[in-house]
Design an enzyme around this catalytic site. Structure first.
Site, PDB file in Angstrom:
ATOM      1  N   CYS A   1      10.624  -3.872 -59.551  1.00  0.00           N
ATOM      2  CA  CYS A   1       9.746  -2.610 -59.108  1.00  0.00           C
ATOM      3  C   CYS A   1       8.494  -2.951 -59.069  1.00  0.00           C
ATOM      4  CB  CYS A   1      10.128  -1.641 -60.115  1.00  0.00           C
ATOM      5  SG  CYS A   1      10.014  -2.234 -61.861  1.00  0.00           S
TER       6      CYS A   1
ATOM      7  N   GLU B   1      10.920   6.559 -63.128  1.00  0.00           N
ATOM      8  CA  GLU B   1      10.107   5.381 -62.615  1.00  0.00           C
ATOM      9  C   GLU B   1      10.769   4.912 -61.253  1.00  0.00           C
ATOM     10  OE1 GLU B   1       9.887   1.951 -61.055  1.00  0.00           O
ATOM     11  OE2 GLU B   1      10.548   1.089 -62.832  1.00  0.00           O
TER      12      GLU B   1
END
Length: 499
Positions: free
Chosen positions: A297, A260
């Site tokens: 994020c 990720e």
């Protein structure tokens, strides 16, 4: 107390060199640094443990996960104090993150006990079928083997030593070797102590969990290239993630790298919503942007608007002006944020709406604007700046807004802010956005990721390296299992879960 060492197969092991953390407050702590030799020792222990843990019952693994969660809770005050010292995150945030960490461990325990993830199927034999008989075929998901996990800087608990990657891998039956994050090695140390206690209480093989701290890039390279590692879970920067991904692909036997890597999480402000509640939406956006100093994020760093969104822009600007400085996770992240601000500010055609000058290891918000035509010509304006920086992209009409949507890179999230009168326009955007992101929201903000069965935290590259996976929620277990068919295998020797 901190051990300051690596936990490898139940033993606290020193390293050839040492390093210190860089606390926001208080004295620095010293830790043993890793080496390729220590990585090999940990991975060898994980492979040895797989022969028992990978074939243990789901009930046994669920008990282990719940015991780890209990041991983390027992150390809650120590984890909060060490986390505040190392990261600058506030007490409430760290307590909430600990709740999420133990919650997902317990969620995976419940999930594997239910057994649905096994996806068991059975085609019974048809011995009299013409022209050819059919054999008896059964299939279910099986664990892949030892998994490498890299801790994340921005979530010292929920995406680190005992975070979602570790929980999913252990639930699947995969031993784990964690590369502790140098931004919070003390937190990693305390969580490793929780694993040590849980292993002792449950009697699982000590090689099921190891953690190697610190060290240079060679440590990460040695881990992902070790021939006994079968998959990798990573949360971090695009540059580091891509480098590790390439190493995994270049192995003689390539393995999946579930990385990720970041996202700017664009929001699309549709006209009816902007007209009705633009100022309030702008203020709410500012709150999401500055949450945790923008170090999420899922931070929504781009807002795409149409003419008439002045209230939204004004509301955001006013709210951001009132936001005070916040500590960044590391000095390096703080320096990278300043560099990112300067890069955006210097880009051709970019207008500065709010400029601030953070000091030291703190961040303050910065807001910019650019017309859609300019944004479409400059892909650098899509690159993530980790921190409370945002860009307003001004589209001239609905067609140009759709052009922006088509041009965006892969994202973790995309958001539609809409009222009932925006439904027709939203309907044309949704098919585009679902091809761009793993999660599409309406009338909300992507910061705050629910840990649940239906959550997807992933997306097309560069948001993640595998668009079919998620690092949050029970679907995350699929990364660390693979289907195995059993043809005409006598039921007396089949695994218990399928017999």
């Amino acid at each position: 107390m901190l051990n300051g060492k690596h936990l490898i197969a139940g033993e606290w092991v020193d390293g050839p060199t040492s390093f210190t953390n860089a606390p926001v407050r208080g004295d620095a702590d010293s830790f043993a640094a890793g080496s390729p030799e220590l990585v090999d020792r940990a991975v060898q222990a994980a492979e040895a443990a797989f022969w028992s843990y990978g074939y243990s019952s789901r009930a046994e693994r669920a008990t282990f996960l719940r015991t780890v969660a209990d041991e983390i809770d027992t150390r809650g005050d120590d984890l909060t104090a060490q986390g505040m010292k190392e990261t600058g995150l506030p007490e409430a945030r760290l307590q909430g993150e600990r709740g999420r960490t133990v919650g997902q461990l317990r969620l995976f325990a419940d999930h594997i006990e239910a057994g649905d993830y096994l996806d068991r199927r059975h085609d019974a034999a048809l011995p009299d079928r013409a022209p050819l008989p059919r054999p008896d075929i059964r299939v279910m998901q099986r664990p892949v083997g030892p998994v490498a996990v890299f801790g994340a800087s921005n979530f010292p608990l929920a995406f680190s030593t005992a975070g979602g990657d570790t929980a999913a891998a252990l639930a699947a039956g995969c031993p784990v070797v964690v590369k502790g994050h140098p931004a919070h090695p003390g937190v990693c140390d305390i969580v490793a102590q929780a694993f040590e206690a849980a292993i002792a209480k449950t009697g699982v093989d000590a090689g099921v969990f190891s953690q190697v701290q610190g060290g240079d890039h060679a440590i990460g390279g040695a881990l992902v290239q070790h021939p006994l590692i079968r998959a990798v879970g990573f949360t971090g920067s695009l540059g580091a993630g891509r480098a590790l991904f390439d190493l995994c692909a270049a192995r003689p036997e390539p393995i999946p790298f579930f990385g990720e890597l970041g996202s700017v999480n664009p929001m699309f402000m549709l006209p009816e919503a902007s007209a009705a509640r633009g100022s309030d939406l702008g203020a709410a956006w500012a709150g999401s942007l500055t949450m945790g100093a923008g170090q999420f994020c899922t931070n929504p760093g781009i807002a795409v608007v149409l003419d008439g969104a002045d209230g939204f822009v004004e509301g955001a600007t006013a709210a951001l002006k009132d936001a005070g400085p916040q500590a960044m996770l590391t000095d390096g992240i703080a320096a990278a944020y300043v560099s990112g601000v300067e890069r955006i500010k210097a880009a051709k055609g970019v207008e500065t709406l709010l400029e601030t000058a953070p000091e030291g290891r703190t961040a303050t918000p910065n807001l910019f604007a650019v017309d859609a035509a300019t944004w479409l010509k400059n892909d650098a304006l899509q690159e993530e700046v980790f921190g409370p920086l945002a860009i307003v992209v001004k589209a001239k009409d609905a067609n140009e807004m759709r052009d922006v949507a088509r041009h965006i890179e892969g994202q973790l999230t995309c958001t539609l802010h809409m009222d009932d009168g925006d439904a027709d326009m939203a309907r044309t955007l949704l098919p585009i956005l679902e091809r761009k992101a793993g999660r599409v929201l309406a009338n909300g903000f992507p910061t705050g990721v629910e840990v649940s069965d239906a959550m997807v935290h992933g997306g097309p590259y560069p948001a993640s390296t595998n668009f079919g996976a998620t690092s949050v929620g029970t679907l995350a277990i699929r990364r660390f299992v693979r289907p195995v068919s059993y043809q005409n295998i006598p039921t007396s020797i089949l695994p218990d879960d399928i017999a």
